[in-house]
Design a protein around this motif. Structure first.
Motif, PDB file in Angstrom:
ATOM      1  N   GLN A 108       4.492  14.439 -10.729  1.00 44.43           N
ATOM      2  CA  GLN A 108       5.077  14.598 -12.074  1.00 44.43           C
ATOM      3  C   GLN A 108       4.056  15.255 -13.007  1.00 44.43           C
ATOM      4  O   GLN A 108       4.365  16.209 -13.740  1.00 44.43           O
ATOM      5  CB  GLN A 108       5.506  13.223 -12.586  1.00 44.43           C
ATOM      6  N   ASP A 109       2.793  14.702 -12.920  1.00 45.02           N
ATOM      7  CA  ASP A 109       1.717  15.222 -13.770  1.00 45.02           C
ATOM      8  C   ASP A 109       1.514  16.702 -13.503  1.00 45.02           C
ATOM      9  O   ASP A 109       1.409  17.519 -14.433  1.00 45.02           O
ATOM     10  CB  ASP A 109       0.410  14.464 -13.492  1.00 45.02           C
ATOM     11  N   GLN A 110       1.488  16.977 -12.172  1.00 42.28           N
ATOM     12  CA  GLN A 110       1.228  18.361 -11.779  1.00 42.28           C
ATOM     13  C   GLN A 110       2.337  19.283 -12.305  1.00 42.28           C
ATOM     14  O   GLN A 110       2.062  20.353 -12.859  1.00 42.28           O
ATOM     15  CB  GLN A 110       1.193  18.442 -10.261  1.00 42.28           C
ATOM     16  N   ALA A 111       3.565  18.791 -12.143  1.00 35.97           N
ATOM     17  CA  ALA A 111       4.708  19.582 -12.595  1.00 35.97           C
ATOM     18  C   ALA A 111       4.616  19.817 -14.095  1.00 35.97           C
ATOM     19  O   ALA A 111       4.828  20.944 -14.580  1.00 35.97           O
ATOM     20  CB  ALA A 111       5.991  18.851 -12.238  1.00 35.97           C
ATOM     21  N   ASP A 112       4.262  18.716 -14.825  1.00 33.54           N
ATOM     22  CA  ASP A 112       4.128  18.835 -16.284  1.00 33.54           C
ATOM     23  C   ASP A 112       3.077  19.869 -16.633  1.00 33.54           C
ATOM     24  O   ASP A 112       3.289  20.735 -17.521  1.00 33.54           O
ATOM     25  CB  ASP A 112       3.752  17.480 -16.872  1.00 33.54           C
ATOM     26  N   ALA A 113       1.935  19.782 -15.897  1.00 31.32           N
ATOM     27  CA  ALA A 113       0.819  20.691 -16.182  1.00 31.32           C
ATOM     28  C   ALA A 113       1.252  22.141 -15.945  1.00 31.32           C
ATOM     29  O   ALA A 113       0.998  23.027 -16.780  1.00 31.32           O
ATOM     30  CB  ALA A 113      -0.372  20.336 -15.300  1.00 31.32           C
ATOM     31  N   ILE A 114       1.930  22.336 -14.817  1.00 31.71           N
ATOM     32  CA  ILE A 114       2.365  23.694 -14.480  1.00 31.71           C
ATOM     33  C   ILE A 114       3.323  24.236 -15.548  1.00 31.71           C
ATOM     34  O   ILE A 114       3.198  25.369 -16.029  1.00 31.71           O
ATOM     35  CB  ILE A 114       3.056  23.705 -13.099  1.00 31.71           C
ATOM     36  N   LEU A 115       4.218  23.365 -15.957  1.00 33.98           N
ATOM     37  CA  LEU A 115       5.206  23.745 -16.963  1.00 33.98           C
ATOM     38  C   LEU A 115       4.525  24.127 -18.277  1.00 33.98           C
ATOM     39  O   LEU A 115       4.826  25.163 -18.899  1.00 33.98           O
ATOM     40  CB  LEU A 115       6.144  22.550 -17.185  1.00 33.98           C
ATOM     41  N   GLU A 145       0.842  -1.197   0.000  1.00 30.24           N
ATOM     42  CA  GLU A 145       0.000   0.000   0.000  1.00 30.24           C
ATOM     43  C   GLU A 145       0.884   1.256   0.000  1.00 30.24           C
ATOM     44  O   GLU A 145       0.669   2.187  -0.793  1.00 30.24           O
ATOM     45  CB  GLU A 145      -0.892  -0.037   1.249  1.00 30.24           C
ATOM     46  N   ALA A 146       1.895   1.220   0.874  1.00 30.49           N
ATOM     47  CA  ALA A 146       2.801   2.366   0.982  1.00 30.49           C
ATOM     48  C   ALA A 146       3.508   2.593  -0.342  1.00 30.49           C
ATOM     49  O   ALA A 146       3.612   3.726  -0.830  1.00 30.49           O
ATOM     50  CB  ALA A 146       3.809   2.111   2.092  1.00 30.49           C
ATOM     51  N   GLN A 147       3.943   1.469  -0.937  1.00 34.32           N
ATOM     52  CA  GLN A 147       4.642   1.539  -2.225  1.00 34.32           C
ATOM     53  C   GLN A 147       3.729   2.194  -3.267  1.00 34.32           C
ATOM     54  O   GLN A 147       4.145   3.081  -4.022  1.00 34.32           O
ATOM     55  CB  GLN A 147       5.018   0.108  -2.645  1.00 34.32           C
ATOM     56  N   ARG A 148       2.471   1.741  -3.252  1.00 36.28           N
ATOM     57  CA  ARG A 148       1.495   2.233  -4.213  1.00 36.28           C
ATOM     58  C   ARG A 148       1.280   3.736  -4.006  1.00 36.28           C
ATOM     59  O   ARG A 148       1.262   4.514  -4.969  1.00 36.28           O
ATOM     60  CB  ARG A 148       0.179   1.475  -4.013  1.00 36.28           C
ATOM     61  N   ILE A 149       1.147   4.083  -2.694  1.00 36.64           N
ATOM     62  CA  ILE A 149       0.899   5.503  -2.395  1.00 36.64           C
ATOM     63  C   ILE A 149       2.057   6.358  -2.887  1.00 36.64           C
ATOM     64  O   ILE A 149       1.861   7.389  -3.541  1.00 36.64           O
ATOM     65  CB  ILE A 149       0.685   5.699  -0.877  1.00 36.64           C
ATOM     66  N   VAL A 150       3.275   5.892  -2.617  1.00 29.94           N
ATOM     67  CA  VAL A 150       4.457   6.658  -3.027  1.00 29.94           C
ATOM     68  C   VAL A 150       4.469   6.793  -4.537  1.00 29.94           C
ATOM     69  O   VAL A 150       4.692   7.879  -5.096  1.00 29.94           O
ATOM     70  CB  VAL A 150       5.739   5.982  -2.503  1.00 29.94           C
ATOM     71  N   THR A 151       4.207   5.655  -5.231  1.00 39.41           N
ATOM     72  CA  THR A 151       4.214   5.681  -6.693  1.00 39.41           C
ATOM     73  C   THR A 151       3.173   6.668  -7.217  1.00 39.41           C
ATOM     74  O   THR A 151       3.450   7.492  -8.110  1.00 39.41           O
ATOM     75  CB  THR A 151       3.925   4.271  -7.229  1.00 39.41           C
ATOM     76  N   ASP A 152       1.964   6.571  -6.637  1.00 36.69           N
ATOM     77  CA  ASP A 152       0.878   7.462  -7.053  1.00 36.69           C
ATOM     78  C   ASP A 152       1.278   8.916  -6.853  1.00 36.69           C
ATOM     79  O   ASP A 152       1.087   9.752  -7.748  1.00 36.69           O
ATOM     80  CB  ASP A 152      -0.398   7.170  -6.240  1.00 36.69           C
ATOM     81  N   ALA A 153       1.845   9.174  -5.639  1.00 38.18           N
ATOM     82  CA  ALA A 153       2.205  10.542  -5.306  1.00 38.18           C
ATOM     83  C   ALA A 153       3.244  11.074  -6.292  1.00 38.18           C
ATOM     84  O   ALA A 153       3.145  12.203  -6.784  1.00 38.18           O
ATOM     85  CB  ALA A 153       2.745  10.596  -3.889  1.00 38.18           C
TER      86      ALA A 153
END
Lengths: 171, 235
Positions: free
Chosen positions: A97-104, A84-92
């Motif tokens: 990354q998505d957010q950064a891409d969007a902002i860029l 679960e933790a692994q999944r959460i980290v991956t998701d985060a």
């Protein structure tokens, strides 16, 4: 025993007398007493302890099985938690990354808009400047022309002269 | 050879003689009862004392012996077999303490044999029924009927005589040996002293055999035979 009692003689070496009955009763009495105070008592005691020990072993087995079961449950849930933790980290990470891409992308788009606007501004300023220069020049030209011809020229001639001048300047 | 000494008479039925046999039996009984009471008076389930360990071991061994010999379903014979064993053993070993063994008297061993006979009859009929019991005498062929009936009585008689014979012979042999050694002593040292010099030491060694070894052995044998024959009668 002989010294304790007055000797009354001896029984025959091999004899059967009333003492058979006495010994029979003695044996039975001893049997009944020992049965009660020794055999049954000790045997019951041993059996009771055996029962207790058996119960303790059974309890220990149960407890051990329960512990084993709980251990499995815990290790399963720990493994689950790790996943679960692994999944959460991956998701985060992905969402960051998505957010950064969007902002860029947004920033890029904004920058492009700004540049376009700036370019347009530059064009319009240039046009404006050209027009101002045109006006200035026309005024100057008029002054020069007045000085040159020393006469009033009609506004029509005026306009004509300016147009000719500007056309020449614009080339 | 003298039989057991008469110590007193019970003034009933014209005087019943009470010999060393009976008095020594009472001593053995008192000893066993007091010992049992002392050994079992504060038994604990944990952290047991040495005497409790001893009494538990002895009782467990007796139950185990009966279980192995008669079968696990006949453990209820243990109190009697155990009593017989302990009584006989102590009675036999009394010889070591200069008492006359009660088992060196036919009255005692005959009493054991009578109880044995009773046990065989009662438990045989209980296990197989009276009809099968009577029928059993004529098996395998009716011709052996008299032999079986004789055998029914000869077993307890043999049981009584075996124990009596073994224990009494110890007394006989020991007293013969004393007489012989006294005679030899007198022959050799007669002119110096009447003290039986040779009678010191050797009878003690022999007593180890006749009283200790035979005593333990015969106590075991009579218990074993009682178990085996009662068990056989029940099958």
């Amino acid at each position: 025993m002989s010294h304790l009692f007055l000797s009354l003689g001896n029984q025959p070496f091999i004899s059967l007398d009333w003492q058979v009955v006495a010994q029979l009763l003695n044996t039975l009495i001893l049997f009944l007493i020992l049965k009660k105070i020794l055999f049954v008592k000790v045997k019951e005691f041993i059996d009771a302890r055996q029962t207790e020990v058996d119960k303790m072993y059974a309890d220990a087995d149960t407890a051990m099985a329960e512990a084993e079961r709980l251990k499995n449950v815990y290790s399963e849930s720990i493994a689950g938690a790790r996943d679960e933790a692994q999944r959460i980290v991956t998701d985060a990470r992905r969402s960051a990354q998505d957010q950064a891409d969007a902002i860029l992308a947004e920033a890029r788009a904004e920058a492009a808009v700004l540049r376009e606007k700036a370019e347009a501004d530059i064009v319009s300023e240039k046009k404006k400047a050209v027009n101002e220069i045109k006006d200035e020049i026309s005024d100057i030209a008029i002054l020069i022309a007045e000085k040159v011809v020393e006469k009033e020229i009609t506004p029509a001639d005026h306009e004509k002269l300016i147009a000719q001048f500007i056309d020449r300047v614009g080339e | 050879m003298n039989g057991p000494e008469i110590l007193f008479y019970i003034p009933l039925f014209g005087g019943l003689p009470v010999t060393e046999t009976l008095v020594n039996s009472w001593i053995v009984m008192a000893f066993l009862i007091v010992l049992s009471l002392w050994l079992t008076h504060d038994m604990k389930k944990q952290h047991i004392s040495k005497k409790q360990a001893v009494v538990e071991t002895v009782v467990r061994m007796l139950y185990q012996l009966v279980g192995d010999t008669m079968g696990e379903d006949r453990l209820y014979f243990t109190p009697y077999i155990g009593t017989l064993f302990l009584f006989t053993l102590c009675a036999n070993l009394m010889g070591l303490l200069t008492f006359r063994s009660p088992t060196a008297d036919l009255n005692t061993t005959a009493a054991f044999a009578i109880i044995f006979f009773g046990l065989v009859q009662v438990f045989s009929i209980k296990a197989n029924g009276l009809k099968n019991r009577i029928k059993g005498f004529a098996e395998p062929v009716p011709v052996v009927l008299p032999l079986n009936i004789v055998g029914e009585f000869s077993t307890p008689i043999a049981l009584a005589l075996r124990l009596f014979g073994n224990m009494a012979s110890g007394i006989v042999v020991t007293s013969l040996l004393y007489q012989a050694l006294t005679w030899v002593s007198n022959l050799v040292f007669g002119s110096i002293t009447s003290f039986p010099v040779f009678a010191v030491g050797l009878p003690a060694v022999l007593s180890i055999y006749f009283d200790l070894f035979t005593g333990c052995m015969q106590a075991f044998i009579i218990s074993m035979l009682t178990m085996v024959f009662v068990s056989m009668a029940m099958d």
